[in-house]
Design a protein around this motif. Sequence first.
Motif, PDB file in Angstrom:
ATOM      1  N   GLU A 233       0.830  -1.212   0.000  1.00 54.67           N
ATOM      2  CA  GLU A 233       0.000   0.000   0.000  1.00 54.67           C
ATOM      3  C   GLU A 233       0.863   1.260   0.000  1.00 54.67           C
ATOM      4  OE1 GLU A 233      -3.710  -2.030   2.529  1.00 54.67           O
ATOM      5  OE2 GLU A 233      -2.195  -0.827   3.561  1.00 54.67           O
ATOM      6  N   GLY A 234       1.970   1.202   0.734  1.00 56.00           N
ATOM      7  CA  GLY A 234       2.879   2.349   0.783  1.00 56.00           C
ATOM      8  C   GLY A 234       3.427   2.675  -0.593  1.00 56.00           C
ATOM      9  N   LEU A 235       3.832   1.637  -1.329  1.00 52.80           N
ATOM     10  CA  LEU A 235       4.318   1.857  -2.702  1.00 52.80           C
ATOM     11  C   LEU A 235       3.210   2.466  -3.570  1.00 52.80           C
ATOM     12  CD1 LEU A 235       6.418  -1.363  -3.483  1.00 52.80           C
ATOM     13  CD2 LEU A 235       7.279   0.947  -3.029  1.00 52.80           C
ATOM     14  N   ALA A 236       1.994   1.941  -3.415  1.00 51.02           N
ATOM     15  CA  ALA A 236       0.875   2.446  -4.221  1.00 51.02           C
ATOM     16  C   ALA A 236       0.601   3.921  -3.918  1.00 51.02           C
ATOM     17  CB  ALA A 236      -0.375   1.606  -3.970  1.00 51.02           C
ATOM     18  N   ASN A 237       0.962   4.363  -2.706  1.00 50.90           N
ATOM     19  CA  ASN A 237       0.713   5.759  -2.336  1.00 50.90           C
ATOM     20  C   ASN A 237       1.631   6.756  -3.039  1.00 50.90           C
ATOM     21  OD1 ASN A 237      -1.485   5.216  -0.704  1.00 50.90           O
ATOM     22  ND2 ASN A 237      -0.258   5.019   1.171  1.00 50.90           N
ATOM     23  N   PHE A 238       2.569   6.254  -3.864  1.00 48.67           N
ATOM     24  CA  PHE A 238       3.346   7.172  -4.697  1.00 48.67           C
ATOM     25  C   PHE A 238       2.635   7.502  -6.011  1.00 48.67           C
ATOM     26  CE2 PHE A 238       6.839   5.545  -1.993  1.00 48.67           C
ATOM     27  CZ  PHE A 238       7.402   6.752  -1.600  1.00 48.67           C
ATOM     28  N   ASP A 239       1.539   6.821  -6.281  1.00 50.02           N
ATOM     29  CA  ASP A 239       0.777   7.147  -7.496  1.00 50.02           C
ATOM     30  C   ASP A 239       0.380   8.621  -7.465  1.00 50.02           C
ATOM     31  OD1 ASP A 239       0.870   4.758  -8.888  1.00 50.02           O
ATOM     32  OD2 ASP A 239      -0.989   3.994  -8.024  1.00 50.02           O
ATOM     33  N   GLY A 240       0.556   9.279  -8.583  1.00 54.34           N
ATOM     34  CA  GLY A 240       0.195  10.693  -8.671  1.00 54.34           C
ATOM     35  C   GLY A 240       1.296  11.637  -8.255  1.00 54.34           C
ATOM     36  N   THR A 241       2.422  11.106  -7.741  1.00 49.87           N
ATOM     37  CA  THR A 241       3.495  11.992  -7.258  1.00 49.87           C
ATOM     38  C   THR A 241       4.551  12.251  -8.322  1.00 49.87           C
ATOM     39  OG1 THR A 241       4.859  10.167  -6.441  1.00 49.87           O
ATOM     40  CG2 THR A 241       3.236  11.096  -4.906  1.00 49.87           C
TER      41      THR A 241
END
Lengths: 129, 129
Positions: B50-58
């Motif tokens: 989930e942490g990796l996925a939270n870089f989406d859009g950055t």
Amino acid sequence: MNTGILVLGHGSSLPHNRELIEKIAEMIADHGNVVVRTAYLNMEKPTLEEGLANFDGTGVDKIVALPIFLAHGVHTLEDIPRELNLDNDLKGSTKVDGKTVDIVYAAPFGADPVIADLAYQRAEEALAR
Amino acid sequence: MNTGILVLGHGSSLPHNRELIEKIAEMIADHGNVVVRTAYLNMEKPTLEEGLANFDGTGVDKIVALPIFLAHGVHTLEDIPRELNLDNDLKGSTKVDGKTVDIVYAAPFGADPVIADLAYQRAEEALAR
């Protein structure tokens, strides 16, 4: 005053935690004027009880139990106080050479800026590899 | 270059590890020029995936996986590399906004002198209480 410091590690099935604890203990001993011993919660010797016993013959009249942990948690708030028989104020005592000496309990590192700076440095080193 | 840092915590049933990780993440973000996200191995969210996925859009084009651990051990040598699908050289990749970006893996703190100095400071604070 002749102070002892019991450097407390987590312990591990791998050698790295022990290497960390022993090197930190050496660097603390280099500050001088303290008697340093080590102990481990899990999977390593000496145990906390054995670590306290290793102050026999040193003449210390106070012992700081120093957890090498980043943050409080079950280990620092429950396991270590139980094994050292600390009271609710996180103070206790033990016998060294038959004399009662106080144990005081130090805090873990916490979110100190030097920790964050070191973390940032490790990230930079990884990027440079 | 637009670098992401995934700050990796152990996780805990108590709030202190999360507080530590979030404060360290803030302090690292204050260094500027990096996109910081957090993740936890155990008992906390977001997970590493989930942490990796939270870089989406950055728009990050590289991610440093930064373990907030004192020493190598089973967590840093087995659990985290497995969860991040790192290769034997501890490198990997993930998709951010559909683009492949490299993951590089940072080392834990180790027996750095600043750690030993901070430990000594904690011992002195305990003696002064």
